[in-house]
Design an enzyme around this catalytic site. Structure first.
Site, PDB file in Angstrom:
ATOM      1  N   SER A  89      13.158 -71.826  84.409  1.00 47.91           N
ATOM      2  CA  SER A  89      12.121 -72.497  85.162  1.00 47.91           C
ATOM      3  C   SER A  89      11.061 -73.179  84.293  1.00 47.91           C
ATOM      4  CB  SER A  89      11.433 -71.495  86.082  1.00 47.91           C
ATOM      5  OG  SER A  89      10.768 -70.494  85.320  1.00 47.91           O
ATOM      6  N   SER A 148      14.085 -68.050  81.631  1.00 48.27           N
ATOM      7  CA  SER A 148      13.354 -69.300  81.847  1.00 48.27           C
ATOM      8  C   SER A 148      12.706 -69.939  80.624  1.00 48.27           C
ATOM      9  CB  SER A 148      12.284 -69.095  82.907  1.00 48.27           C
ATOM     10  OG  SER A 148      12.884 -69.141  84.170  1.00 48.27           O
ATOM     11  N   LYS A 178       2.650 -73.594  80.631  1.00 42.12           N
ATOM     12  CA  LYS A 178       3.331 -73.561  81.933  1.00 42.12           C
ATOM     13  C   LYS A 178       2.324 -73.288  83.045  1.00 42.12           C
ATOM     14  CE  LYS A 178       7.406 -71.308  84.023  1.00 42.12           C
ATOM     15  NZ  LYS A 178       8.478 -70.311  83.772  1.00 42.12           N
TER      16      LYS A 178
HETATM   17  N1  GLN Z   1      16.881 -68.558  86.611  1.00 44.80           N
HETATM   18  C1  GLN Z   1      16.366 -67.241  86.789  1.00 44.80           C
HETATM   19  C2  GLN Z   1      15.875 -67.080  88.209  1.00 44.80           C
HETATM   20  O1  GLN Z   1      16.012 -67.997  88.944  1.00 44.80           O
HETATM   21  C3  GLN Z   1      15.303 -66.939  85.791  1.00 44.80           C
HETATM   22  C4  GLN Z   1      13.956 -67.383  86.168  1.00 44.80           C
HETATM   23  C5  GLN Z   1      12.908 -66.994  85.157  1.00 44.80           C
HETATM   24  O2  GLN Z   1      13.202 -66.544  84.059  1.00 44.80           O
HETATM   25  N2  GLN Z   1      11.650 -67.181  85.557  1.00 44.80           N
HETATM   26  O3  GLN Z   1      15.362 -66.083  88.581  1.00 44.80           O
END
Ligand code: GLN
Length: 482
Positions: free
Chosen positions: A154, A178, A79
């Site tokens: 994400s 994410s 990532k």
């Molecule tokens: N969807 C969650 C957020 O928007 C989780 C994001 C993540 O785990 N980086 O914060």
């Protein structure tokens, strides 16, 4: 042509070790697939062709010298919020679009020591804030199961890359789901380890008390192989657990294990198709001898609010460093220092990142601190206590990973409240620091994968992986691509 993208790490390792396949040929195979297929998905922001081939040659040297490990010569994706020396690391933001880190994250150093091959850096939501991988400065990611749908986020680029066979396995990060939610949407396995099991050194911070690096792969077995290589103590991260994880975990039979199913996760907000698939998954656990029982996590109804307050508060502080002076994007407009900062941040960050910075700063204002951050912290403590109570009589918990399967691109990403509520199934594991793993438990009528999450006690990552391996051995998983 052998379909190497369908092979497990241990199968590929056997071919590499016996010399019927070279790391270079395997790397070229994946680079060719990326070149041919990734224009459809946008899973990668950067493909490191030259560095990957050089790493493959080094891996071939290690294998010839008999110094290969399971990961030597295995092509992986990472990532783009994990620092890679000499390879740009963008966080999918204009702010870091040209940023080339001067050092490797600890996880990258550990993978390099094993001779793993880094194919490239995967697309994501800007600064890991989001659940659909559509806020990237480099354009959104598409789901290999159906390119009109989101891959989740994400870590959507990592999930799409695994699902489309554009790498063997990938690293992601998980602050509130994410790794698990994109794994569910893309039909793969993903583990968010116990907080403190994997070094965060070199992970570009979003919310430091919640962020954790983990693995996305075709199976729990492959996740375990990669996790075992990166879950090692590191003095550069002061928040690490005192002891390394036990991987592989102790082989305990499922018979005699108690699986708790918190009723709150299976309520109205969860789609019927998701509930049905999770019920099927639970039946498989019962068949394998586990005792499945209903339990309750009443704090769940406050979890999304607490998560967004705490994560945004930490983000507002972590992202204060992007001022146009030290590194990253710098605005050309403005005559004073204050104007430079204002213009740089206005131009460099996207809408969602700005929304969180504003929310976080507001929540931390003197006078509001206790009303918002203080209360959110108390909810966090309450959730930890509720989980600890459940783990006195359950070995693990099972919940849906997301309320729905992958949805159509554009369907809800412009509505922050809907997006935030969709994280309800995943955020509690981060707030409580628990290990959580997504595995696939069914498919919708439209043929989209549905994920269920296994959640365990701190340090029980090995137990979750063992249970998932047992489940995956009996569950007929489908491929996104033919
Ligand atoms: N969807 C969650 C957020 O928007 C989780 C994001 C993540 O785990 N980086 O914060």
């Amino acid at each position: 042509m052998m379909e190497y993208w369908k092979r497990s790490i241990s199968e590929l390792h056997a071919l590499l070790a016996e010399g019927t396949l070279s790391a270079r040929a395997l790397t070229e195979y994946f680079l060719e697939r990326i070149g041919r297929l990734d224009t459809q998905y946008g899973a990668y922001i950067t493909v490191c062709t030259e560095e990957a081939l050089a790493a493959a040659d080094r891996a071939d040297g290690m294998l010839k010298a008999g110094k290969g490990t399971l990961l030597t010569g295995i092509p992986l994706a990472v990532k783009d919020n994990i620092s890679t020396e000499g390879i740009r690391t963008t966080c999918a933001s204009k702010m870091l679009a040209d940023y080339v880190p001067p050092y490797d994250a600890t996880v990258i150093r550990l993978l390099k020591e094993q001779g793993a091959v880094l194919l490239g850096k995967t697309n994501m939501d800007e600064f890991a804030m989001g659940g659909a991988s559509q806020t990237s400065y480099f354009g959104g990611v598409k789901n290999p199961w159906d390119p009109t749908r989101v891959p989740g986020g994400s870590s959507g680029g990592s999930a799409a890359a695994v699902a489309a066979g554009l790498c063997v396995a990938a690293l992601g990060s998980d602050t509130g789901g994410s790794i698990r939610q994109p794994s569910a949407f893309c039909g793969v396995t993903g583990i968010k380890p116990t907080y403190g099991a994997v070094s965060r050194y070199g992970l570009i911070a979003f919310a430091s008390s919640l962020d954790q690096i983990g693995v996305l792969a075709k199976s729990a077995a492959d996740c375990e192989t990669v996790l075992a290589a990166i879950a090692l103590p590191d003095e550069n991260d002061g928040s690490m657990l005192p002891q390394a994880l036990q991987l592989p975990g102790e082989a305990r039979p499922l018979s005699g294990m108690t699986v708790g199913v918190p009723a709150e996760f299976m309520g109205e907000g969860t789609a019927q198709e998701v509930k049905d698939a999770v019920e099927d998954g639970l039946s498989a656990f019962t068949h394998m001898g586990a005792r499945v029982k209903p339990v309750s996590l009443p704090g769940l109804r406050f979890a999304v609010s607490a998560y967004y307050l705490i994560s945004s508060a930490e983000a507002s502080s972590n992202l204060a460093r992007y001022d146009g002076v030290k590194f990253g994007y710098r605005s050309r407009k403005g005559d004073t220092y204050d104007e430079l900062i204002k213009n740089t941040r206005s131009e460099g960050f996207g809408t969602e990142v700005k929304r969180r910075i504003l929310l976080g700063n507001y929540a931390l204002c003197s006078g509001f601190y206790d009303a918002y951050y203080g209360r959110a912290s108390r909810i966090r403590d309450q959730l930890k206590a509720e989980y600890a109570g459940l783990f006195t009589h359950c070995d693990l918990l099972i919940t849906p990973t997301a309320p729905t399967a992958a949805y159509t691109i554009g369907a809800q990403e412009d509505d922050p409240v809907r997006m935030y509520l969709a994280d309800v199934c995943t955020v509690t594991a981060n707030l409580a620091g628990l290990p959580a793993l997504n595995t696939i438990c069914g498919y919708t009528a439209q043929g989209l994968p549905v994920g269920m999450s296994l959640v365990g006690r701190p340090g029980d990552d090995g137990l979750l992986l063992n249970c998932a391996k047992a489940f995956e051995a009996v569950f007929p998983r489908r491929e996104a691509l033919a």
